[in-house]
Motif scaffolding. Sequence first.
Motif, PDB file in Angstrom:
ATOM      1  N   PRO A 320       0.839  -1.213   0.000  1.00  0.00           N
ATOM      2  CA  PRO A 320       0.000   0.000   0.000  1.00  0.00           C
ATOM      3  C   PRO A 320       0.871   1.258   0.000  1.00  0.00           C
ATOM      4  O   PRO A 320       1.998   1.235   0.479  1.00  0.00           O
ATOM      5  CB  PRO A 320      -0.796  -0.131   1.303  1.00  0.00           C
ATOM      6  CG  PRO A 320      -0.010  -1.058   2.151  1.00  0.00           C
ATOM      7  CD  PRO A 320       0.730  -1.963   1.232  1.00  0.00           C
ATOM      8  N   CYS A 321       0.326   2.340  -0.532  1.00  0.00           N
ATOM      9  CA  CYS A 321       1.130   3.575  -0.622  1.00  0.00           C
ATOM     10  C   CYS A 321       1.121   4.294   0.734  1.00  0.00           C
ATOM     11  O   CYS A 321       0.304   3.992   1.622  1.00  0.00           O
ATOM     12  CB  CYS A 321       0.576   4.479  -1.714  1.00  0.00           C
ATOM     13  SG  CYS A 321      -0.992   5.219  -1.282  1.00  0.00           S
ATOM     14  N   GLU A 322       1.997   5.219   0.867  1.00  0.00           N
ATOM     15  CA  GLU A 322       2.196   5.949   2.123  1.00  0.00           C
ATOM     16  C   GLU A 322       0.896   6.615   2.580  1.00  0.00           C
ATOM     17  O   GLU A 322       0.520   6.555   3.751  1.00  0.00           O
ATOM     18  CB  GLU A 322       3.272   7.024   1.896  1.00  0.00           C
ATOM     19  CG  GLU A 322       3.868   7.580   3.168  1.00  0.00           C
ATOM     20  CD  GLU A 322       4.517   6.483   4.025  1.00  0.00           C
ATOM     21  OE1 GLU A 322       5.118   5.560   3.446  1.00  0.00           O
ATOM     22  OE2 GLU A 322       4.369   6.547   5.263  1.00  0.00           O
ATOM     23  N   SER A 323       0.181   7.208   1.628  1.00  0.00           N
ATOM     24  CA  SER A 323      -1.044   7.940   1.985  1.00  0.00           C
ATOM     25  C   SER A 323      -2.073   6.998   2.593  1.00  0.00           C
ATOM     26  O   SER A 323      -2.743   7.324   3.582  1.00  0.00           O
ATOM     27  CB  SER A 323      -1.620   8.611   0.726  1.00  0.00           C
ATOM     28  OG  SER A 323      -2.880   9.164   1.019  1.00  0.00           O
ATOM     29  N   VAL A 324      -2.179   5.795   2.043  1.00  0.00           N
ATOM     30  CA  VAL A 324      -3.155   4.830   2.562  1.00  0.00           C
ATOM     31  C   VAL A 324      -2.726   4.348   3.942  1.00  0.00           C
ATOM     32  O   VAL A 324      -3.527   4.218   4.859  1.00  0.00           O
ATOM     33  CB  VAL A 324      -3.275   3.629   1.591  1.00  0.00           C
ATOM     34  CG1 VAL A 324      -3.867   2.415   2.256  1.00  0.00           C
ATOM     35  CG2 VAL A 324      -4.127   4.031   0.414  1.00  0.00           C
ATOM     36  N   LEU A 325      -1.414   4.144   4.104  1.00  0.00           N
ATOM     37  CA  LEU A 325      -0.915   3.704   5.416  1.00  0.00           C
ATOM     38  C   LEU A 325      -1.303   4.726   6.475  1.00  0.00           C
ATOM     39  O   LEU A 325      -1.739   4.389   7.573  1.00  0.00           O
ATOM     40  CB  LEU A 325       0.608   3.555   5.369  1.00  0.00           C
ATOM     41  CG  LEU A 325       1.120   2.246   4.779  1.00  0.00           C
ATOM     42  CD1 LEU A 325       2.626   2.290   4.630  1.00  0.00           C
ATOM     43  CD2 LEU A 325       0.690   1.074   5.642  1.00  0.00           C
ATOM     44  N   LYS A 326      -1.207   5.991   6.110  1.00  0.00           N
ATOM     45  CA  LYS A 326      -1.556   7.046   7.071  1.00  0.00           C
ATOM     46  C   LYS A 326      -3.055   6.980   7.398  1.00  0.00           C
ATOM     47  O   LYS A 326      -3.452   6.979   8.572  1.00  0.00           O
ATOM     48  CB  LYS A 326      -1.196   8.408   6.470  1.00  0.00           C
ATOM     49  CG  LYS A 326      -0.734   9.449   7.464  1.00  0.00           C
ATOM     50  CD  LYS A 326      -0.141  10.653   6.767  1.00  0.00           C
ATOM     51  CE  LYS A 326       1.270  10.375   6.215  1.00  0.00           C
ATOM     52  NZ  LYS A 326       1.755  11.475   5.329  1.00  0.00           N
ATOM     53  N   SER A 327      -3.872   6.831   6.352  1.00  0.00           N
ATOM     54  CA  SER A 327      -5.321   6.737   6.581  1.00  0.00           C
ATOM     55  C   SER A 327      -5.643   5.524   7.448  1.00  0.00           C
ATOM     56  O   SER A 327      -6.427   5.608   8.399  1.00  0.00           O
ATOM     57  CB  SER A 327      -6.071   6.636   5.248  1.00  0.00           C
ATOM     58  OG  SER A 327      -5.960   7.839   4.528  1.00  0.00           O
ATOM     59  N   ILE A 328      -5.001   4.392   7.133  1.00  0.00           N
ATOM     60  CA  ILE A 328      -5.268   3.170   7.906  1.00  0.00           C
ATOM     61  C   ILE A 328      -4.880   3.399   9.364  1.00  0.00           C
ATOM     62  O   ILE A 328      -5.629   3.079  10.291  1.00  0.00           O
ATOM     63  CB  ILE A 328      -4.478   1.974   7.324  1.00  0.00           C
ATOM     64  CG1 ILE A 328      -5.057   1.557   5.973  1.00  0.00           C
ATOM     65  CG2 ILE A 328      -4.500   0.790   8.286  1.00  0.00           C
ATOM     66  CD1 ILE A 328      -4.261   0.475   5.264  1.00  0.00           C
ATOM     67  N   HIS A 329      -3.729   3.997   9.556  1.00  0.00           N
ATOM     68  CA  HIS A 329      -3.264   4.244  10.925  1.00  0.00           C
ATOM     69  C   HIS A 329      -4.246   5.145  11.676  1.00  0.00           C
ATOM     70  O   HIS A 329      -4.647   4.858  12.804  1.00  0.00           O
ATOM     71  CB  HIS A 329      -1.875   4.895  10.877  1.00  0.00           C
ATOM     72  CG  HIS A 329      -1.258   5.050  12.226  1.00  0.00           C
ATOM     73  ND1 HIS A 329      -0.535   4.052  12.841  1.00  0.00           N
ATOM     74  CD2 HIS A 329      -1.307   6.071  13.122  1.00  0.00           C
ATOM     75  CE1 HIS A 329      -0.150   4.454  14.046  1.00  0.00           C
ATOM     76  NE2 HIS A 329      -0.602   5.677  14.235  1.00  0.00           N
TER      77      HIS A 329
END
Length: 578
Positions: A320-329
């Motif tokens: 997953p891309c960085e932006s999605v990781l942030k959203s998931i977090h």
Amino acid sequence: SRFCSPACKIEVPERLTVSHEALVRTGLAARCVSIAVREATDEEILLVHSEEYLEAVKKTPYMTLEDLMAFTQQYGDVYFHPNIYHCAKLAVGATLQLVDSVMTGRVRNGIALVRPPGHHSQKSAASGFCIFNNVAIGARYAMQKYGAKRVLIVDWDVHHGQGVQYCFEDDPNVLYFSWHRYEHQNFWPNLRESDYDSVGKEKGAGFNINVPWNKVGMENSDYLAVFFHVLLPVAYEFCPDLVLVSAGFDSAIGDPEGKMCATPDIFAHLTHLLMNLAGGKLCAVLEGGYNLTSLAQSVCQTVQTLLGDPAPLPADLGGPCESVLKSIHCVRSAHKQYWSSDLPASELSAKSLKVAEQKTGNEPEAQEQRSPEEIVWPEPPKRLCPPVRTAVALPEGVACPDACKRCSSAEAPSSLYSLSLHVLCECVCAGSVCRITVSLYILVCVIVCRAVHVLICVCVCVCVCVCVCLAPQGCSDVAGFMQAVLGLLLPLGYEYNPGLVLLVRMPGSGVCESVWQQLAGLLQGLAQGHTLVLMQVRGPVWVKYSPVNWWMCIQDQNWQLCKCTNSCYQQAEYIRYS
Ligand SMILES: NCCCNCCCCCC(=O)CS
Ligand SMILES: [Zn+2]
């Protein structure tokens, strides 16, 4: 001539005709049961909408053009055509007919191809092409008429279904999950309450999950990561009686609204991952989807999975891309206090969610510059729909099921290990398997795989860590088990993209039946369903191996293989012999 706001250029009748024509052309329609549509009654519409709103919409077929325009102006991004009230009643009615068919068991699951969509409409307002909230009415109807206690609504449309959120935000019996293009509130409907911190209100706190896409160009691995690390752990803990999908396909590649890059075959996996919930009771209801090519392909991918066909190989997934990781977090942190199955957010470290190199910024812009028609993607891969064949390993003295012809293998495998090696080699040398993922329990049979190749051991070491952290608690720690399956095994399995899944359950592994079946079901999203399940249990048990669906009845150490014709078993299930 009919006035036309910009909206009506994309929400057009062809959306349904191209979808249905594709289902007919691919032979999928012929495998489905058609359910008649009907108009919704006032009472059904009033499950969600107010009387004054319904009465106002009832007048639209008789309004003059200027009255119609005035009426329309009071809402955002809808258009009222004299015939839309009739169509909106049919969209609700079709949804309820589907809910009836699934809740009464007439069908296991299904899809309602309807327009206008529904998830933006609210108690007393139309919005975003939506007049009546098809899915919200469907949820209330299922609870009222069939006593459904918990309904999960999964909204994979690219827009936030704010109408559904408003309807159930204080209701702990309806879990609403939505991901949506958000871009930090710069994308329609530009609502502050579409962000991840809207978790529901009062008793409904924790039962509203928003996952904002703050960039366009999201890909298959981004969608799967959100399912594995946000939706599925909570959905399994919620344990719904019914799953409703706000199946909008404007989240697919080529859509002018979504500008995402996920390919139509991803919907086969999203559907598969939801089909193990609620005893398989799943109603998909069309929402958006405006690229007629990707819409039709996505609908077919969804329907083929609902029919039980193995999902296609998840092609070359990155992380997953960085932006999605942030959203998931963010969304996991916002919900950590509500869900016990939720590992502390910190556990979701980059290591388990391999952090892809940041998507170079230019892709989405490139997307933006190309018109939707210019965006091309490969045809979804041809999918196996294997005839259900079987092989039965029968102990001495146990008669074959009808129509089986016993063809015992040359050397009757004398033990579990040699049998799985035997079958394994048969698969591998048949060339139908290029890589093999060993699942949770195979580590005990690691000697079996030694003969295959070293790749296995890489995977086995991963499984060893999962099994070790699970085995001591055994079945009592179902949540922990499911968390490990969803949060570790599946992401890795999808990224590893094996040619075969070997699932071995050893006595004393301490995992109870239902969890075991969930695991076997979920893992069939891999390897085009090539799953070999070996169980060593007291007394004969039938297990399933697909796509050739080898059935092995195992008793103690005594094995024999025989192939049965596919007339024996239509729907491969686990059948326990007394
Ligand atoms: N006011 C600036 C442009 C707004 N465009 C709104 C598009 C609504 C889309 C709704 C939809 O697709 C339902 S699934
Ligand atoms: Zn949409």
